[in-house]
Design an enzyme around this catalytic site. Structure first.
Site, short mmCIF file in Angstrom:
data_model
loop_
_atom_site.label_atom_id
_atom_site.label_comp_id
_atom_site.label_asym_id
_atom_site.label_seq_id
_atom_site.Cartn_x
_atom_site.Cartn_y
_atom_site.Cartn_z
N SER A 1 -81.79 -38.50 -40.01
CA SER A 1 -80.65 -37.96 -39.27
C SER A 1 -79.39 -38.75 -39.55
O SER A 1 -79.33 -39.96 -39.32
CB SER A 1 -80.94 -37.99 -37.77
OG SER A 1 -79.73 -37.73 -37.08
N GLY B 1 -78.93 -35.68 -27.51
CA GLY B 1 -77.61 -36.23 -27.23
C GLY B 1 -77.36 -37.58 -27.87
O GLY B 1 -76.23 -37.91 -28.21
N PHE B 2 -78.43 -38.36 -28.07
CA PHE B 2 -78.24 -39.72 -28.58
C PHE B 2 -79.38 -40.10 -29.52
O PHE B 2 -80.52 -39.67 -29.32
CB PHE B 2 -78.19 -40.72 -27.42
CG PHE B 2 -77.10 -40.42 -26.43
CD1 PHE B 2 -75.80 -40.87 -26.64
CD2 PHE B 2 -77.37 -39.63 -25.32
CE1 PHE B 2 -74.79 -40.55 -25.74
CE2 PHE B 2 -76.36 -39.30 -24.42
CZ PHE B 2 -75.06 -39.77 -24.62
N GLY B 3 -79.05 -40.93 -30.50
CA GLY B 3 -80.08 -41.51 -31.34
C GLY B 3 -80.65 -42.73 -30.64
O GLY B 3 -80.10 -43.23 -29.65
N GLY B 4 -81.76 -43.22 -31.16
CA GLY B 4 -82.30 -44.50 -30.70
C GLY B 4 -83.00 -44.48 -29.36
O GLY B 4 -83.18 -45.54 -28.75
N GLY C 1 -86.67 -37.18 -32.52
CA GLY C 1 -86.35 -38.12 -31.46
C GLY C 1 -87.39 -39.22 -31.32
O GLY C 1 -88.56 -38.95 -31.05
N GLY C 2 -86.96 -40.46 -31.53
CA GLY C 2 -87.85 -41.61 -31.33
C GLY C 2 -88.99 -41.70 -32.33
O GLY C 2 -89.99 -42.38 -32.06
N HIS D 1 -78.83 -29.11 -36.89
CA HIS D 1 -79.39 -29.00 -35.53
C HIS D 1 -78.19 -28.88 -34.57
O HIS D 1 -77.48 -29.86 -34.34
CB HIS D 1 -80.23 -30.25 -35.26
CG HIS D 1 -80.74 -30.37 -33.86
ND1 HIS D 1 -81.23 -31.55 -33.35
CD2 HIS D 1 -80.84 -29.45 -32.85
CE1 HIS D 1 -81.61 -31.36 -32.10
NE2 HIS D 1 -81.37 -30.11 -31.77
N MET E 1 -76.52 -28.74 -31.22
CA MET E 1 -76.63 -29.03 -29.78
C MET E 1 -75.29 -28.63 -29.17
O MET E 1 -74.48 -29.47 -28.75
CB MET E 1 -76.95 -30.51 -29.57
CG MET E 1 -78.39 -30.84 -29.91
SD MET E 1 -78.64 -32.58 -30.24
CE MET E 1 -78.22 -32.61 -31.98
N GLY F 1 -83.74 -41.03 -37.25
CA GLY F 1 -82.38 -41.54 -37.38
C GLY F 1 -82.36 -43.05 -37.33
O GLY F 1 -82.29 -43.74 -38.36
C1 DX5 Z 1 -80.91 -36.47 -30.75
C2 DX5 Z 1 -80.86 -35.93 -32.14
C3 DX5 Z 1 -81.76 -36.60 -33.08
C4 DX5 Z 1 -81.51 -38.04 -33.24
C5 DX5 Z 1 -82.77 -38.70 -33.65
O1 DX5 Z 1 -80.08 -35.71 -29.93
O2 DX5 Z 1 -81.20 -34.55 -32.17
O3 DX5 Z 1 -81.78 -35.96 -34.34
O4 DX5 Z 1 -80.50 -38.34 -34.16
O5 DX5 Z 1 -82.52 -40.02 -33.64
P1 DX5 Z 1 -83.62 -41.12 -33.47
O6 DX5 Z 1 -84.57 -40.95 -34.61
O7 DX5 Z 1 -82.79 -42.36 -33.55
O8 DX5 Z 1 -84.26 -40.90 -32.13
ZN ZN Z 2 -81.57 -33.60 -34.23
#
Ligand code: DX5
Ligand code: ZN
Length: 216
Positions: free
Chosen positions: A8, A142-145, A176-177, A66, A68, A197
């Site tokens: 990502s 909404g967020f990575g990590g 995600g995760g 993707h 959102m 990501g």
């Molecule tokens: C979250 C995104 C994911 C995110 C994954 O809203 O849809 O694609 O970037 O990130 P990680 O792998 O860091 O959870």
């Molecule tokens: Zn995504």
């Protein structure tokens, strides 16, 4: 079994995107996952068409977008024009999902639908045969990590059953995760594609991390 790895872009270095995209180009990644956030559907804003256009010019991998965002129908043509390979809309954001999916396919893109962690797989009973991929969110978008939600494994099992029952060819993507503690089991349970990501871009050796995910 498919093992499609989609890093990502959200966790890349936005001050030096070219360097990170060149890394992706050299890697064993299959797709580049683009997380588009509008600050309404999710509590965060990421990037839009100027960035996607710049990425498209240098990225040799397929672009997996993707969305959102609310009212994704307003932008389907623009994503097709931007050259994305697959367009992923949230079930929770689409009032006329069947129409949306048909429009995405008519414009030559793969059509995918995403479910938030709280949305049961059963809502796809009358659409799963029309989509190329289903994305199960394994964090709240909404967020990575963020930390992986364990209930995802049983949703994959439910989704596999539904796909078989409906004679659908839909791929299953998890987002995600994702990291080395869950990737192997996700593939074993039935995932075809993993998005990662933070785990890829914040690792010491992203090329090796991608190669390891591919081998899980
Ligand atoms: C979250 C995104 C994911 C995110 C994954 O809203 O849809 O694609 O970037 O990130 P990680 O792998 O860091 O959870
Ligand atoms: Zn995504």
């Amino acid at each position: 079994m498919n093992r499609i790895i989609a890093p990502s872009l959200l966790s890349a270095d936005f001050g030096n995107l070219q360097k990170d995209i060149e890394m992706i180009n050299q890697s064993e990644a299959d797709w580049l996952h683009l997380d588009v956030m509008d600050g309404v559907f999710v509590p965060n804003i990421s990037f839009g068409f100027p960035v996607i256009k710049a990425v498209k010019e240098i990225c040799t991998k397929k672009l997996d977008a993707h969305l959102m965002i609310v009212e994704p129908d307003k932008y389907i043509e623009r994503f097709a024009d931007a050259g994305v390979y697959s367009l992923n809309v949230h079930f929770e954001a689409c009032v006329h999902l069947h129409r949306t999916i048909q429009r995405i396919k008519k414009l030559g893109m793969k059509a995918a639908v995403t479910l938030n962690p709280h949305t049961p797989v059963s809502v796809l009973t009358d659409i799963v045969q029309d989509v190329d991929m289903v994305l199960l969110m394994s964090v709240n978008p909404g967020f990575g990590g963020q930390a992986f939600i364990e209930n995802t494994y049983s949703k994959i099992t439910d989704l596999k059953e539904l796909i078989a029952k409906k004679d659908s060819k839909a791929l299953i993507q998890i987002d995600g995760g994702v990291n080395n503690t869950n990737a192997k089991k996700l593939f074993e349970v039935g995932a075809d594609s993993l998005v990662a990501g933070h785990y890829v871009f914040h690792s010491k050796d992203p090329l090796a991390t991608i190669a390891d995910l591919k081998k899980m």
